[in-house]
Design an enzyme around this catalytic site. Structure first.
Site, PDB file in Angstrom:
ATOM      1  N   THR A 165      22.272  16.755 -35.592  1.00 19.45           N
ATOM      2  CA  THR A 165      23.049  17.774 -34.887  1.00 19.45           C
ATOM      3  C   THR A 165      23.886  17.164 -33.757  1.00 19.45           C
ATOM      4  O   THR A 165      23.434  16.274 -33.058  1.00 19.45           O
ATOM      5  CB  THR A 165      22.093  18.819 -34.302  1.00 19.45           C
ATOM      6  OG1 THR A 165      21.292  19.310 -35.360  1.00 19.45           O
ATOM      7  CG2 THR A 165      22.832  19.972 -33.651  1.00 19.45           C
ATOM      8  N   GLY A 204      14.793  15.621 -31.401  1.00 19.95           N
ATOM      9  CA  GLY A 204      13.512  15.491 -30.702  1.00 19.95           C
ATOM     10  C   GLY A 204      13.127  14.027 -30.543  1.00 19.95           C
ATOM     11  O   GLY A 204      13.249  13.241 -31.484  1.00 19.95           O
ATOM     12  N   GLU A 449      15.690  23.810 -38.953  1.00 24.44           N
ATOM     13  CA  GLU A 449      15.598  23.648 -40.409  1.00 24.44           C
ATOM     14  C   GLU A 449      16.397  24.723 -41.126  1.00 24.44           C
ATOM     15  O   GLU A 449      15.976  25.258 -42.152  1.00 24.44           O
ATOM     16  CB  GLU A 449      14.126  23.710 -40.865  1.00 24.44           C
ATOM     17  CG  GLU A 449      13.276  22.558 -40.425  1.00 24.44           C
ATOM     18  CD  GLU A 449      13.793  21.215 -40.908  1.00 24.44           C
ATOM     19  OE1 GLU A 449      14.472  21.187 -41.954  1.00 24.44           O
ATOM     20  OE2 GLU A 449      13.556  20.213 -40.230  1.00 24.44           O
TER      21      GLU A 449
HETATM   22  C1  LIG Z   1      13.946  22.780 -30.277  1.00 22.53           C
HETATM   23  C2  LIG Z   1      14.994  22.210 -31.178  1.00 22.53           C
HETATM   24  C3  LIG Z   1      14.788  20.977 -31.772  1.00 22.53           C
HETATM   25  C4  LIG Z   1      15.771  20.401 -32.580  1.00 22.53           C
HETATM   26  N1  LIG Z   1      15.556  19.162 -33.126  1.00 22.53           N
HETATM   27  C5  LIG Z   1      16.548  18.568 -33.817  1.00 22.53           C
HETATM   28  C6  LIG Z   1      16.382  17.234 -34.325  1.00 22.53           C
HETATM   29  O1  LIG Z   1      15.330  16.610 -34.184  1.00 22.53           O
HETATM   30  N2  LIG Z   1      17.433  16.651 -34.964  1.00 22.53           N
HETATM   31  C7  LIG Z   1      18.622  17.309 -35.142  1.00 22.53           C
HETATM   32  O2  LIG Z   1      19.537  16.722 -35.709  1.00 22.53           O
HETATM   33  N3  LIG Z   1      18.793  18.584 -34.717  1.00 22.53           N
HETATM   34  C8  LIG Z   1      17.791  19.232 -34.051  1.00 22.53           C
HETATM   35  N4  LIG Z   1      17.970  20.514 -33.602  1.00 22.53           N
HETATM   36  C9  LIG Z   1      19.221  21.222 -33.870  1.00 22.53           C
HETATM   37  C10 LIG Z   1      19.085  22.318 -34.917  1.00 22.53           C
HETATM   38  O3  LIG Z   1      18.912  21.750 -36.186  1.00 22.53           O
HETATM   39  C11 LIG Z   1      20.319  23.219 -34.843  1.00 22.53           C
HETATM   40  O4  LIG Z   1      20.311  23.840 -33.575  1.00 22.53           O
HETATM   41  C12 LIG Z   1      20.289  24.253 -35.946  1.00 22.53           C
HETATM   42  O5  LIG Z   1      20.566  23.668 -37.182  1.00 22.53           O
HETATM   43  C13 LIG Z   1      21.314  25.385 -35.709  1.00 22.53           C
HETATM   44  O6  LIG Z   1      22.581  24.889 -35.575  1.00 22.53           O
HETATM   45  P1  LIG Z   1      23.484  25.238 -34.316  1.00 22.53           P
HETATM   46  O7  LIG Z   1      22.718  24.990 -33.092  1.00 22.53           O
HETATM   47  O8  LIG Z   1      24.766  24.539 -34.516  1.00 22.53           O
HETATM   48  O9  LIG Z   1      23.723  26.799 -34.419  1.00 22.53           O
HETATM   49  P2  LIG Z   1      25.089  27.492 -34.783  1.00 22.53           P
HETATM   50  O10 LIG Z   1      25.423  27.194 -36.197  1.00 22.53           O
HETATM   51  O11 LIG Z   1      26.121  27.212 -33.769  1.00 22.53           O
HETATM   52  O12 LIG Z   1      24.632  28.996 -34.699  1.00 22.53           O
HETATM   53  C14 LIG Z   1      25.159  29.952 -33.762  1.00 22.53           C
HETATM   54  C15 LIG Z   1      25.093  31.337 -34.401  1.00 22.53           C
HETATM   55  O13 LIG Z   1      26.025  31.390 -35.475  1.00 22.53           O
HETATM   56  C16 LIG Z   1      25.434  31.878 -36.661  1.00 22.53           C
HETATM   57  N5  LIG Z   1      26.050  31.182 -37.807  1.00 22.53           N
HETATM   58  C17 LIG Z   1      26.388  29.877 -37.896  1.00 22.53           C
HETATM   59  N6  LIG Z   1      26.914  29.607 -39.103  1.00 22.53           N
HETATM   60  C18 LIG Z   1      26.917  30.750 -39.806  1.00 22.53           C
HETATM   61  C19 LIG Z   1      27.304  31.111 -41.132  1.00 22.53           C
HETATM   62  N7  LIG Z   1      27.805  30.220 -41.988  1.00 22.53           N
HETATM   63  N8  LIG Z   1      27.126  32.390 -41.511  1.00 22.53           N
HETATM   64  C20 LIG Z   1      26.614  33.305 -40.655  1.00 22.53           C
HETATM   65  N9  LIG Z   1      26.212  33.023 -39.399  1.00 22.53           N
HETATM   66  C21 LIG Z   1      26.353  31.767 -38.975  1.00 22.53           C
HETATM   67  C22 LIG Z   1      23.949  31.532 -36.521  1.00 22.53           C
HETATM   68  O14 LIG Z   1      23.150  32.436 -37.253  1.00 22.53           O
HETATM   69  C23 LIG Z   1      23.725  31.665 -35.017  1.00 22.53           C
HETATM   70  O15 LIG Z   1      23.395  32.980 -34.703  1.00 22.53           O
HETATM   71  C24 LIG Z   1      16.991  21.103 -32.807  1.00 22.53           C
HETATM   72  C25 LIG Z   1      17.187  22.372 -32.237  1.00 22.53           C
HETATM   73  C26 LIG Z   1      16.204  22.925 -31.431  1.00 22.53           C
HETATM   74  C27 LIG Z   1      16.448  24.281 -30.820  1.00 22.53           C
END
Ligand SMILES: Cc1cc2nc3c(=O)[nH]c(=O)nc-3n(C[C@H](O)[C@H](O)[C@H](O)COP(=O)(O)OP(=O)(O)OC[C@H]3O[C@@H](n4cnc5c(N)ncnc54)[C@H](O)[C@@H]3O)c2cc1C
Length: 697
Positions: A165, A204, A449
Site C-alpha cells: 500500500t 506492519g 485484505e
Molecule cells: C492496521 C492496518 C494494517 C495494514 N497493513 C498493511 C501491510 O502490512 N502492508 C500493506 O501493503 N498494506 C497494509 N495496510 C493497508 C491496507 O491494505 C489498505 O488500507 C486497504 O487495502 C484499503 O485500501 P485504502 O486504504 O487505499 O482504502 P481506499 O481504497 O482509499 O478506500 C476508501 C473508501 O473507498 C471505498 N472504495 C475504494 N475503492 C472502491 C471501489 N472500487 N468500489 C467501491 N468502493 C470503493 C472503500 O470501500 C472505502 O470506503 C494496512 C492497513 C491498516 C489499516
C-alpha cells in the site's frame, strides 16, 4: 469512651448496611445460578466447538507455559492497557522473539508458536514477517532465492515487512506508483518513489522493526511498464539498524488501535538493488533485460494465497465475536439494575428485553461464523488437494464465496463487539472491560485484505454474471446455484400462518433465499436499465449503483452463512439437549437476519404485515426460551480468562473486586496525592502554598 464510640459506630453502620443490602446478590452467586439453570453441558459443547478435548488441553498447556514467563504472565497481560505505544511496541517484540526462541529450540512446534501468539493477543512488529514476508518468498521466490533468504528469515537474522500500500493507493493495486527500473549496464533495479502519493504507507513492522521488505513495485524495462512485481529489498543496515542510503523510513504514528505495531512509511530515492532481488518463481528478468511474464496458471495460484487468508479471517471473526459476547453475556448476567421497591432484588440487566435482543443474536452470529469458519477452511483444504493434483476448477467459486463472506463476517464481528461494549453500560467504556481494545484492534479487519465494500462488490459481480449465464441457458453451480430457479422463486409468497411457523428451518431458508434472489434480480435489472440492455461491470453504471450491489451481495452471503450454520448443527455430534439449544439459536440467527432488513421482503409482496408481526412475536419468545442458556452458550466457546483479559467477563463473576484491584494497582495511583499535586494542584489548593504565594506579591 473511645471504645464505646467505635462500638456505636459499628452497630449503626451494620444496621444501615443490612437495610441497604437486603436485596444484594453476590455476582459469583448469579453466575453459579445461571450455570445451574442451563439445559445442557457447556463442557461437552466446548469440546465439539473447539474440535476435540486435545485442542482444549493443548490450549491450557500453552496458557500455563505463557503464565510462567515474565512477558506472558497474567500480571503482564492485565497491565497492558496502562502502557504507552513505545512500551507496547517493545513488549510485543519481546514476546514474539521469546516465542521464536522457544520454537527454534524445539520446545514449541510451529503451530504451538502460532497459537501461543494468538492466546497472548499482543500484536508485534514481527507479525507480517511471519505471515507475509516469509510466505511471499516461499511462494514467489525460485529455489535459489528461497535457499538464500529463507534460512536468514527463519533464524531472525533479517526481519521483513510487506510493502504494498502507498499513501495514494491501496484498493486499486494497479495504481501503485513505486518504480523498479532495470539498469542493464549494472544488472540492477533502481527503486524509486516518484511522488508523495507513492510513499509506502501502512505496512506492519516496516516503521522500526524490519530490516527488509517485500517491495511491490512497477517493473519498468526499456521504458516499458510490466506492472507490479515483488522484490526483496534491504532497507536498514544489519549492524546499526539505521536506514540505508536513499531510504527514508519511520512509523506512521498513533492509530485507532493496534498501537504496539509499528506500521510504517517508506520513501525511496533511487535505491539500487541487484537483479536477483526480484522474486522470480513466476516472472523473470534476464541479465540482458528480457522479461518473461508469469503463466496464467501461476497468476491463479497467487490468488489462492489471498483466498487462504480470507478463510482464516472468517474463522477469526467468529472467535473474536465469541470473546466479546462471552464478556458481555457474563457481565450482564451479574449486573443488576432497578427493583420495584428498595431492598428487593434488582433485575439482572440481561433480563431486559433490549439487552437480550442485542446480545443473544450476537451469540448466534458467533456460532454461525465459527461453523462457517470451519466450513471455509475445509473448502480451502479440498481446493489445496485439487490444486496439488493440477486442478484449479474450484478456485473461482471459493474466491467469490470468501470475498463476500470476509466482508459479512468482519462487519458482523466489528459491529458486534461495539454492541457488546454498549450493552455493558459505563463499565463497557472502561479499558478494564477488555472491549475497547478488542474493538480498536479488530476493526481494521473491515479494511484489510480487501476493503469490505470492494469485497462485496466482487461477490456482486459474480451474482450478476450468474444471472447473465442463467439468461443464456447456461448452468450455474456453487453457492449461487439457487439463481437457476430465480423465475419460479420470484413468484413465491411466504407460507407463514402462525408465529411458530417461523421456527421451521424450511420457512427461514425460504425467506432468506427469496430475499437474496429478489435483490440479485433487482441488481441485475438496475444494471441492464442503466446500460441500455447491456451490463457494464465498470464505469458510471456500476459505480453509480454500488449501494444496491453491496446490499445484494450481503443478502447472498447471509443466505450462505445461515444455511451453512443450520447444516453444521444438523451434522454435528451433539448431545440432544445441546442440539435442541443450538437449533433454537439457528432459528434466532435466521430471524435476526430477516428482521434487520425486513423491508426487502415487502418490496415484491413476499411478506404480509401479519407475517412480519408473527416474526417479531416468535423472535421475542425465542429470546425468552434461550435466556436460561445464555451463560452456558458463551461458556461453551471455552475461552479462558487469560484470553478474555477482562474484569467484566471473568468466569467466576467476581467483577467488582477485579475492577477495584486492577484500577488501584495502576501507575496513576502509585502515589496517594497523584502526579499533578506538587507542580499544578498544590499552589491552588494547599492553604500554606497560597499564603506563601500571596506574601510574595
Ligand atoms: C492496521 C492496518 C494494517 C495494514 N497493513 C498493511 C501491510 O502490512 N502492508 C500493506 O501493503 N498494506 C497494509 N495496510 C493497508 C491496507 O491494505 C489498505 O488500507 C486497504 O487495502 C484499503 O485500501 P485504502 O486504504 O487505499 O482504502 P481506499 O481504497 O482509499 O478506500 C476508501 C473508501 O473507498 C471505498 N472504495 C475504494 N475503492 C472502491 C471501489 N472500487 N468500489 C467501491 N468502493 C470503493 C472503500 O470501500 C472505502 O470506503 C494496512 C492497513 C491498516 C489499516
Amino acid at each position: 469512651m473511645v471504645r464505646e464510640h467505635c462500638d456505636r459506630t459499628t452497630a449503626l453502620v451494620n444496621e444501615s448496611s443490612q437495610l441497604v443490602l437486603a436485596g444484594h446478590v453476590e455476582p459469583q452467586d448469579d453466575l453459579r445460578a445461571e450455570r445451574k439453570r442451563a439445559s445442557f453441558s457447556s463442557q461437552e459443547l466446548a469440546v465439539v466447538l473447539n474440535g476435540g478435548t486435545e485442542v482444549l488441553q493443548r490450549r491450557s498447556r500453552l496458557i500455563s507455559q505463557l503464565q510462567s514467563t515474565s512477558w506472558g504472565s497474567q500480571a503482564a497481560v492485565s497491565q497492558r492497557c496502562f502502557h504507552s505505544r513505545e512500551q507496547l511496541h517493545v513488549e510485543g517484540l519481546v514476546a514474539q522473539t521469546e516465542i521464536w526462541k522457544l520454537m527454534q529450540s524445539g520446545a514449541l512446534s510451529q503451530q504451538d508458536a502460532k497459537d501461543m501468539e494468538t492466546l497472548l493477543t499482543l500484536p508485534g512488529g514481527l507479525t507480517l514477517h511471519q505471515y507475509m514476508f516469509i510466505p511471499t518468498i516461499e511462494t514467489q521466490g525460485d529455489e535459489e532465492q528461497q535457499a538464500y533468504w529463507l534460512p536468514k528469515a527463519r533464524a531472525l537474522e533479517i526481519t521483513g515487512a510487506y510493502a504494498q500500500t502507498e499513501m495514494g493507493h491501496g484498493t486499486f493495486v494497479r495504481g501503485l506508483e513505486t518504480t523498479a527500473t532495470y539498469d542493464r549496464a549494472s544488472e540492477e533495479f533502481i527503486i524509486h518513489s516518484p511522488a508523495l502519493s507513492s510513499i509506502k504507507w501502512w505496512p506492519g513492522g516496516l516503521g522500526k522493526t524490519a530490516t527488509h521488505c517485500i517491495m511491490l513495485a512497477r517493473l519498468i524495462i526499456n521504458s516499458k511498464d510490466h506492472g507490479l512485481h515483488p522484490f526483496v529489498m534491504q532497507i536498514r543496515d544489519l549492524h546499526t539498524h539505521l536506514p540505508l542510503a536513499g531510504v527514508r523510513v519511520g512509523d506512521i504514528g498513533p492509530k485507532f488501535g493496534y498501537n504496539g505495531v509499528d506500521n510504517g512509511y517508506l520513501m525511496l530515492d533511487r535505491v539500487r538493488i541487484p537483479r536477483r532481488a526480484m522474486l522470480m518463481r513466476h516472472a523473470r528478468v534476464t541479465p540482458d533485460g528480457h522479461y518473461f511474464p508469469p503463466s496464467a496458471e501461476n497468476a491463479k495460484a497467487t490468488y489462492g494465497t489471498m483466498v487462504a487468508i480470507r478463510a482464516l479471517l472468517v474463522d477469526e471473526a467468529g472467535w473474536v465475536l465469541a470473546r466479546a459476547t462471552t464478556i458481555a453475556v457474563r457481565y450482564t448476567a451479574i449486573r443488576r439494575q432497578t427493583s420495584e421497591r428498595v431492598g428487593d432484588k434488582e433485575l439482572q440487566v440481561l433480563d431486559y428485553q433490549n439487552l437480550a435482543a442485542t446480545l443473544l443474536p450476537l451469540v448466534a452470529s458467533a456460532y454461525a461464523l465459527i461453523f462457517m469458519g470451519k466450513a471455509s477452511s475445509d473448502m480451502y483444504k479440498r481446493f489445496e488437494q485439487d490444486r496439488d493434483a493440477g486442478n484449479l476448477a474450484s478456485l473461482p467459486e471459493l474466491h467469490v464465496l470468501l470475498a463476500g463472506m470476509k466482508a459479512l463476517s468482519t462487519w458482523t464481528a466489528a459491529d458486534g463487539i461495539e454492541a457488546c461494549r454498549r450493552g455493558c453500560g459505563g463499565h463497557g467504556y472502561s479499558a478494564l472491560s477488555g472491549l475497547p481494545d478488542l474493538y480498536a484492534s479488530y476493526v481494521q479487519n473491515v479494511t484489510l485484505e480487501g476493503d469490505n465494500n470492494v469485497m462485496s462488490l466482487q461477490t456482486a459481480r459474480h451474482l450478476v454474471k450468474s444471472q447473465e449465464a442463467v439468461a443464456k441457458g447456461r448452468r450455474v453451480e456453487g453457492s449461487a446455484a439457487y439463481l437457476q430457479r430465480a423465475e419460479q422463486e420470484l413468484h413465491r409468497k411466504c407460507s407463514v400462518q402462525a408465529p411458530q411457523d417461523w421456527q421451521t428451518a424450511e420457512v427461514l431458508d425460504a425467506a432468506l433465499r427469496h430475499r437474496a434472489t429478489y435483490l440479485a434480480a433487482e441488481g441485475h435489472k438496475l444494471l441492464l436499465r442503466h446500460g441500455g440492455g447491456k451490463i457494464n461491470f465498470a464505469g458510471p453504471d456500476w459505480n453509480g449503483n454500488t449501494v444496491q450491489l453491496i446490499h445484494m451481495a450481503q443478502a447472498h452471503s447471509q443466505l450462505v452463512l445461515h444455511t451453512t450454520f443450520a447444516q453444521s448443527v444438523h451434522q454435528a455430534d451433539l448431545e440432544p439437549a445441546a442440539r435442541a439449544a443450538l437449533i433454537k439459536l439457528v432459528a434466532l440467527h435466521g430471524m435476526s437476519l430477516l428482521l434487520r432488513d425486513l423491508q426487502d421482503l415487502f418490496m415484491d409482496g413476499y411478506l404480509q404485515a401479519f407475517q412480519a408481526q408473527m416474526l417479531v412475536q416468535r423472535r421475542n419468545e425465542l429470546l425468552l426460551e434461550l435466556r436460561p442458556d445464555a451463560v452456558a452458550l458463551v461458556d461453551s466457546f471455552g475461552i479462558a480468562d487469560y484470553q478474555l483479559n477482562s474484569c467484566l467477563g471473568r468466569s467466576d463473576g467476581d467483577v467488582y473486586r477485579a475492577l477495584l484491584e486492577a484500577a488501584s494497582g495502576q501507575q496513576l495511583n502509585k502515589t496517594e496525592e497523584g502526579p499533578a499535586w506538587n507542580a499544578v494542584l498544590k499552589p491552588w489548593l494547599d492553604p500554606a502554598s497560597r499564603q506563601q504565594a500571596r506574601s510574595k506579591l
